[in-house]
Design an enzyme around this catalytic site. Structure first.
Site, PDB file in Angstrom:
ATOM      1  NE  ARG A 153      32.356  35.821  44.913  1.00 33.42           N
ATOM      2  CZ  ARG A 153      33.674  35.781  44.732  1.00 33.42           C
ATOM      3  NH1 ARG A 153      34.206  36.285  43.643  1.00 33.42           N
ATOM      4  NH2 ARG A 153      34.463  35.243  45.640  1.00 33.42           N
ATOM      5  CB  CYS A 197      38.245  36.380  42.315  1.00 33.06           C
ATOM      6  SG  CYS A 197      37.372  37.082  43.723  1.00 33.06           S
TER       7      CYS A 197
HETATM    8  C1  BEZ Z   1      37.615  33.957  46.517  1.00 30.33           C
HETATM    9  O1  BEZ Z   1      38.021  32.815  46.544  1.00 30.33           O
HETATM   10  O2  BEZ Z   1      37.492  34.591  45.480  1.00 30.33           O
HETATM   11  C2  BEZ Z   1      37.234  34.619  47.817  1.00 30.33           C
HETATM   12  C3  BEZ Z   1      36.644  33.842  48.786  1.00 30.33           C
HETATM   13  C4  BEZ Z   1      36.309  34.434  49.998  1.00 30.33           C
HETATM   14  C5  BEZ Z   1      36.581  35.777  50.203  1.00 30.33           C
HETATM   15  C6  BEZ Z   1      37.141  36.540  49.194  1.00 30.33           C
HETATM   16  C7  BEZ Z   1      37.465  35.958  47.987  1.00 30.33           C
END
Ligand code: BEZ
Length: 238
Positions: free
Chosen positions: A137, A54
């Site tokens: 997402r 993110c």
């Molecule tokens: C992230 O790194 O944004 C992420 C990865 C796995 C689950 C939720 C967020």
């Protein structure tokens, strides 16, 4: 909208009016989509603040905000975190994170707090097979009249392709403004697809015509030139 009896969750579809909501964001309260009338909007969700994928996405999106603004497109983010988490995360991004040449990145677009998951549920951003507690997402492309025009979903583990998100905005606006469709992998400057022949006469004419501008691969599949400068003149004038 939720049909509790059958445990069915319905999600907005392409062509639907964007579901409306009011929300608290990092840029103040918003009334969506009314506050964005006249602009294109990308409403997108992310799983959680202070997570690496993110963070890479927010830095990329924030770095491209002006590029999107030039094609009359505003960005609105959402996660099921609270406002103070959002503020702390965006401050960390601004003050501490240097990534792929991006640093001191200021996220100026609103990030919605949605701890009740009200907005995420309305937009089908919570997909229990992936997570009950985090939004996937999701990306909703909404036109100036508040109509959903494209929807893309990515899982938690995969960051979005922001060149593709920009290409979608440009393609949707080109299709609208020039009354054409766009072929696979289209980019500005590539040939565009003219609407299919609507009568036997037009189909025959198209196959028989020797136009420099139009190429017909068959009666139902014709393309024409649309140069990049013409596309840009139209899209950047607003
Ligand atoms: C992230 O790194 O944004 C992420 C990865 C796995 C689950 C939720 C967020």
């Amino acid at each position: 909208m939720e049909n509790v009896e059958n445990n069915v969750v319905s999600m907005p579809r392409i062509g639907d009016q964007a579901p409306s909501f009011t929300a608290v964001t990092t840029q103040g309260n918003i009334n969506f989509p009314a506050d964005y009338s006249g602009s294109w909007v990308i409403l997108f969700s992310h799983p959680a603040d202070f997570t690496p994928v993110c963070t890479s996405e927010f830095m990329t999106f924030a770095s491209m905000e002006e590029k999107f603004a030039k094609v009359n497109t505003k960005l609105v983010g959402l996660s099921v975190d609270g406002l103070y988490s959002h503020i702390a995360w965006l401050r960390t991004i601004h003050e501490k994170i240097e990534y792929k040449g991006m640093k001191n990145v200021e996220v100026k677009f609103p990030l919605i707090e949605d701890i009740t998951m009200e907005v995420a549920s309305k937009y089908g951003m919570i997909q229990p097979g992936e997570s009950n507690t985090k939004a996937v997402r999701a990306v909703f492309f909404i036109d100036p009249k508040g109509v959903i025009r494209t929807i893309i979903y990515y899982p938690l583990s995969l960051g979005r392709n922001f060149d593709e998100l920009y290409r979608v905005v440009v393609a949707l606006q080109t299709a609208d403004n020039f009354g054409v469709a766009l072929p696979a992998d289209w980019r500005p400057g590539d040939d565009v697809i003219v609407p299919p022949a609507g009568s036997c006469g037009v189909a025959k004419d198209r196959m028989g015509s020797k136009s420099d501008d139009m190429t017909c691969y068959d009666w139902f599949f014709c393309t024409k030139k649309l140069d990049q400068a013409t596309v840009e003149r139209e899209l950047f004038k607003k």
